[in-house]
Design a protein around this motif. Structure first.
Motif, PDB file in Angstrom:
ATOM      1  N   LEU A 168       0.855  -1.206   0.000  1.00  0.00           N
ATOM      2  CA  LEU A 168       0.000   0.000   0.000  1.00  0.00           C
ATOM      3  C   LEU A 168       0.880   1.242   0.000  1.00  0.00           C
ATOM      4  O   LEU A 168       0.628   2.220  -0.703  1.00  0.00           O
ATOM      5  CB  LEU A 168      -0.898  -0.027   1.246  1.00  0.00           C
ATOM      6  CG  LEU A 168      -2.123   0.873   1.254  1.00  0.00           C
ATOM      7  CD1 LEU A 168      -3.159   0.415   0.229  1.00  0.00           C
ATOM      8  CD2 LEU A 168      -2.762   0.921   2.635  1.00  0.00           C
ATOM      9  N   LYS A 169       1.973   1.144   0.769  1.00  0.00           N
ATOM     10  CA  LYS A 169       2.885   2.300   0.897  1.00  0.00           C
ATOM     11  C   LYS A 169       3.543   2.588  -0.455  1.00  0.00           C
ATOM     12  O   LYS A 169       3.570   3.731  -0.925  1.00  0.00           O
ATOM     13  CB  LYS A 169       3.958   1.987   1.951  1.00  0.00           C
ATOM     14  CG  LYS A 169       4.849   3.161   2.300  1.00  0.00           C
ATOM     15  CD  LYS A 169       5.773   2.822   3.451  1.00  0.00           C
ATOM     16  CE  LYS A 169       6.536   4.060   3.871  1.00  0.00           C
ATOM     17  NZ  LYS A 169       6.431   4.313   5.326  1.00  0.00           N
ATOM     18  N   VAL A 170       4.007   1.538  -1.102  1.00  0.00           N
ATOM     19  CA  VAL A 170       4.677   1.713  -2.413  1.00  0.00           C
ATOM     20  C   VAL A 170       3.714   2.349  -3.416  1.00  0.00           C
ATOM     21  O   VAL A 170       4.060   3.210  -4.197  1.00  0.00           O
ATOM     22  CB  VAL A 170       5.180   0.341  -2.932  1.00  0.00           C
ATOM     23  CG1 VAL A 170       5.609   0.440  -4.390  1.00  0.00           C
ATOM     24  CG2 VAL A 170       6.304  -0.180  -2.051  1.00  0.00           C
ATOM     25  N   ALA A 171       2.447   1.936  -3.335  1.00  0.00           N
ATOM     26  CA  ALA A 171       1.449   2.437  -4.303  1.00  0.00           C
ATOM     27  C   ALA A 171       0.828   3.750  -3.878  1.00  0.00           C
ATOM     28  O   ALA A 171      -0.029   4.304  -4.581  1.00  0.00           O
ATOM     29  CB  ALA A 171       0.345   1.381  -4.467  1.00  0.00           C
ATOM     30  N   ASN A 172       1.242   4.249  -2.685  1.00  0.00           N
ATOM     31  CA  ASN A 172       0.634   5.473  -2.139  1.00  0.00           C
ATOM     32  C   ASN A 172      -0.894   5.317  -2.152  1.00  0.00           C
ATOM     33  O   ASN A 172      -1.635   6.182  -2.633  1.00  0.00           O
ATOM     34  CB  ASN A 172       1.060   6.688  -2.995  1.00  0.00           C
ATOM     35  CG  ASN A 172       0.831   8.005  -2.250  1.00  0.00           C
ATOM     36  OD1 ASN A 172       0.889   8.050  -1.023  1.00  0.00           O
ATOM     37  ND2 ASN A 172       0.518   9.054  -2.989  1.00  0.00           N
ATOM     38  N   GLY A 173      -1.320   4.172  -1.597  1.00  0.00           N
ATOM     39  CA  GLY A 173      -2.714   3.739  -1.747  1.00  0.00           C
ATOM     40  C   GLY A 173      -3.697   4.358  -0.771  1.00  0.00           C
ATOM     41  O   GLY A 173      -3.363   5.268  -0.006  1.00  0.00           O
ATOM     42  N   LEU A 174      -4.911   3.797  -0.821  1.00  0.00           N
ATOM     43  CA  LEU A 174      -6.014   4.260   0.020  1.00  0.00           C
ATOM     44  C   LEU A 174      -6.285   3.210   1.099  1.00  0.00           C
ATOM     45  O   LEU A 174      -6.433   2.027   0.794  1.00  0.00           O
ATOM     46  CB  LEU A 174      -7.277   4.468  -0.838  1.00  0.00           C
ATOM     47  CG  LEU A 174      -8.591   4.798  -0.119  1.00  0.00           C
ATOM     48  CD1 LEU A 174      -8.511   6.177   0.561  1.00  0.00           C
ATOM     49  CD2 LEU A 174      -9.757   4.780  -1.115  1.00  0.00           C
ATOM     50  N   PHE A 175      -6.323   3.660   2.359  1.00  0.00           N
ATOM     51  CA  PHE A 175      -6.623   2.750   3.479  1.00  0.00           C
ATOM     52  C   PHE A 175      -8.029   3.059   3.986  1.00  0.00           C
ATOM     53  O   PHE A 175      -8.300   4.178   4.423  1.00  0.00           O
ATOM     54  CB  PHE A 175      -5.592   2.947   4.601  1.00  0.00           C
ATOM     55  CG  PHE A 175      -5.854   2.139   5.847  1.00  0.00           C
ATOM     56  CD1 PHE A 175      -6.007   2.757   7.079  1.00  0.00           C
ATOM     57  CD2 PHE A 175      -5.962   0.750   5.789  1.00  0.00           C
ATOM     58  CE1 PHE A 175      -6.253   2.007   8.233  1.00  0.00           C
ATOM     59  CE2 PHE A 175      -6.209  -0.002   6.931  1.00  0.00           C
ATOM     60  CZ  PHE A 175      -6.355   0.634   8.151  1.00  0.00           C
ATOM     61  N   VAL A 176      -8.909   2.074   3.889  1.00  0.00           N
ATOM     62  CA  VAL A 176     -10.291   2.226   4.353  1.00  0.00           C
ATOM     63  C   VAL A 176     -10.473   1.326   5.568  1.00  0.00           C
ATOM     64  O   VAL A 176     -10.192   0.134   5.498  1.00  0.00           O
ATOM     65  CB  VAL A 176     -11.305   1.813   3.261  1.00  0.00           C
ATOM     66  CG1 VAL A 176     -12.746   1.911   3.788  1.00  0.00           C
ATOM     67  CG2 VAL A 176     -11.137   2.673   2.012  1.00  0.00           C
ATOM     68  N   CYS A 177     -10.896   1.903   6.693  1.00  0.00           N
ATOM     69  CA  CYS A 177     -10.992   1.176   7.971  1.00  0.00           C
ATOM     70  C   CYS A 177     -12.424   1.263   8.481  1.00  0.00           C
ATOM     71  O   CYS A 177     -12.920   2.356   8.737  1.00  0.00           O
ATOM     72  CB  CYS A 177     -10.026   1.826   8.956  1.00  0.00           C
ATOM     73  SG  CYS A 177      -9.940   1.013  10.544  1.00  0.00           S
ATOM     74  N   ILE A 178     -13.079   0.111   8.598  1.00  0.00           N
ATOM     75  CA  ILE A 178     -14.504   0.088   8.949  1.00  0.00           C
ATOM     76  C   ILE A 178     -14.724  -0.723  10.229  1.00  0.00           C
ATOM     77  O   ILE A 178     -14.368  -1.909  10.289  1.00  0.00           O
ATOM     78  CB  ILE A 178     -15.347  -0.532   7.808  1.00  0.00           C
ATOM     79  CG1 ILE A 178     -15.170   0.251   6.504  1.00  0.00           C
ATOM     80  CG2 ILE A 178     -16.830  -0.621   8.208  1.00  0.00           C
ATOM     81  CD1 ILE A 178     -15.848  -0.382   5.284  1.00  0.00           C
ATOM     82  N   GLY A 179     -15.288  -0.078  11.257  1.00  0.00           N
ATOM     83  CA  GLY A 179     -15.837  -0.801  12.403  1.00  0.00           C
ATOM     84  C   GLY A 179     -14.846  -1.507  13.295  1.00  0.00           C
ATOM     85  O   GLY A 179     -15.013  -2.691  13.618  1.00  0.00           O
ATOM     86  N   THR A 180     -13.793  -0.756  13.718  1.00  0.00           N
ATOM     87  CA  THR A 180     -12.872  -1.375  14.668  1.00  0.00           C
ATOM     88  C   THR A 180     -12.437  -0.361  15.715  1.00  0.00           C
ATOM     89  O   THR A 180     -12.278   0.823  15.420  1.00  0.00           O
ATOM     90  CB  THR A 180     -11.629  -1.975  13.973  1.00  0.00           C
ATOM     91  OG1 THR A 180     -10.805  -2.641  14.947  1.00  0.00           O
ATOM     92  CG2 THR A 180     -10.813  -0.907  13.269  1.00  0.00           C
ATOM     93  N   SER A 181     -12.255  -0.861  16.956  1.00  0.00           N
ATOM     94  CA  SER A 181     -11.850   0.017  18.064  1.00  0.00           C
ATOM     95  C   SER A 181     -10.337   0.239  18.056  1.00  0.00           C
ATOM     96  O   SER A 181      -9.819   1.046  18.813  1.00  0.00           O
ATOM     97  CB  SER A 181     -12.241  -0.632  19.395  1.00  0.00           C
ATOM     98  OG  SER A 181     -11.528  -1.876  19.521  1.00  0.00           O
ATOM     99  N   GLY A 182      -9.626  -0.549  17.244  1.00  0.00           N
ATOM    100  CA  GLY A 182      -8.172  -0.397  17.223  1.00  0.00           C
ATOM    101  C   GLY A 182      -7.502  -0.921  18.482  1.00  0.00           C
ATOM    102  O   GLY A 182      -6.320  -0.697  18.720  1.00  0.00           O
ATOM    103  N   GLU A 183      -8.250  -1.670  19.287  1.00  0.00           N
ATOM    104  CA  GLU A 183      -7.704  -2.180  20.561  1.00  0.00           C
ATOM    105  C   GLU A 183      -6.663  -3.278  20.336  1.00  0.00           C
ATOM    106  O   GLU A 183      -5.772  -3.478  21.140  1.00  0.00           O
ATOM    107  CB  GLU A 183      -8.843  -2.768  21.417  1.00  0.00           C
ATOM    108  CG  GLU A 183      -9.726  -1.701  22.059  1.00  0.00           C
ATOM    109  CD  GLU A 183      -9.007  -0.957  23.185  1.00  0.00           C
ATOM    110  OE1 GLU A 183      -9.100   0.282  23.192  1.00  0.00           O
ATOM    111  OE2 GLU A 183      -8.347  -1.611  23.996  1.00  0.00           O
ATOM    112  N   VAL A 184      -6.803  -4.037  19.256  1.00  0.00           N
ATOM    113  CA  VAL A 184      -5.863  -5.157  19.032  1.00  0.00           C
ATOM    114  C   VAL A 184      -4.856  -4.810  17.953  1.00  0.00           C
ATOM    115  O   VAL A 184      -3.667  -5.066  18.095  1.00  0.00           O
ATOM    116  CB  VAL A 184      -6.656  -6.443  18.669  1.00  0.00           C
ATOM    117  CG1 VAL A 184      -5.726  -7.561  18.225  1.00  0.00           C
ATOM    118  CG2 VAL A 184      -7.499  -6.889  19.857  1.00  0.00           C
TER     119      VAL A 184
END
Ligand code: APR
Length: 236
Positions: A168-184
């Protein structure tokens, strides 16, 4: 088709909440009712195997009673239309993305319809049933268990996640994050691998500010807006 574009669609329990599957840390979450260390940890499994197997049997049976929602279908459509550009990674162990038609879903924490044998490592899909009498069909040993990554266990697909984040980094991509508390998994850090990032959660959280766009609403309501952003990104 511009195949240098990459979009990672990453999800947590909030994606399946509107299908009727409980999340873990919301007010009515599973970890409000059950002690996660008793029903989803290596120690808890060693202490009371039956309790843990029963916990996952109940969730597996319930999975057969629910259906995918519009957010699952949105992700499945995007993966179908942009199979090379879109990578679907989920912390969820349900099969609702697959039942919405999504191919090649990467399940980081295991897959609830599957069991595996601790003796011969055979993985089998038992659908939405309680585990058969614990006996492995292949080796005959009473060593079947849920194919879920418990706390204290190695999660083999984290290596794949790291690999996909690097791409994703190499492609300068798009990160879509749905429905997570980020706890883990620290989704705030994952934004550093993307040229642009979109977050959808039901409530605001400390990591909202790491994202370029935030939809603080249900996944079903946010789904058409997320689809539009992804299509605009890929077609730009
Ligand atoms: N639409 C969008 N987001 C929602 C919705 C909804 N309808 N309902 C809840 N959410 C959001 C909440 O705002 C919260 O941020 O989903 C998130 C749920 O957080 P958790 O319950 O912690 O679930 P998750 O982040 O997936 O947990 C991660 O923890 O116990 C482990 O292995 C388990 O994979 C799980 C991991």
């Amino acid at each position: 088709m511009n195949d240098t574009k990459r979009v990672m669609i990453f999800s947590g329990a909030g994606l399946s909440a509107e299908s009727g599957l409980r999340t873990f840390r919301d007010s009515d979450g599973l970890w409000e009712e059950f002690d996660v260390m008793q029903v989803c940890s290596v120690k808890g499994f060693a202490k009371d195997r039956k309790k843990v197997l029963d916990f996952f049997d109940k969730r597996r049976i319930q999975l057969g009673e629910v259906s995918p929602n519009a957010a699952h279908r949105m992700i499945a459509d995007l993966k179908e239309h942009y199979p090379k550009e879109v990578i679907v990674i989920t912390q969820n162990v349900d099969d609702l993305l697959e039942r919405a038609g999504c191919k090649d879903v990467i399940h980081l924490h295991g897959f609830l319809p599957e069991v595996y044998c601790e003796s011969c490592k055979e993985v089998s899909n038992i659908g939405y049933k309680a585990m058969p009498k614990l006996t492995c069909q292949k080796c005959g040993k009473k060593s079947l268990r849920h194919n879920i990554v418990m706390f204290g266990e190695y999660a083999p697909y984290y290596a794949t996640l790291d690999n996909e984040l690097e791409k994703l980094k190499v492609a300068n991509g798009l990160f879509v994050c749905i429905g997570t508390s980020g706890e883990v998994l620290n989704v705030a850090q994952f934004t550093r691998y993307a040229g642009k990032s979109v977050l959808n959660n039901l409530e605001s959280s400390w990591f909202d500010e790491y994202f370029d766009v935030c939809f603080i609403e249900s996944a079903v309501n946010a789904a058409p807006k997320i689809r539009k952003l992804v299509e605009e990104f890929i077609q730009a």
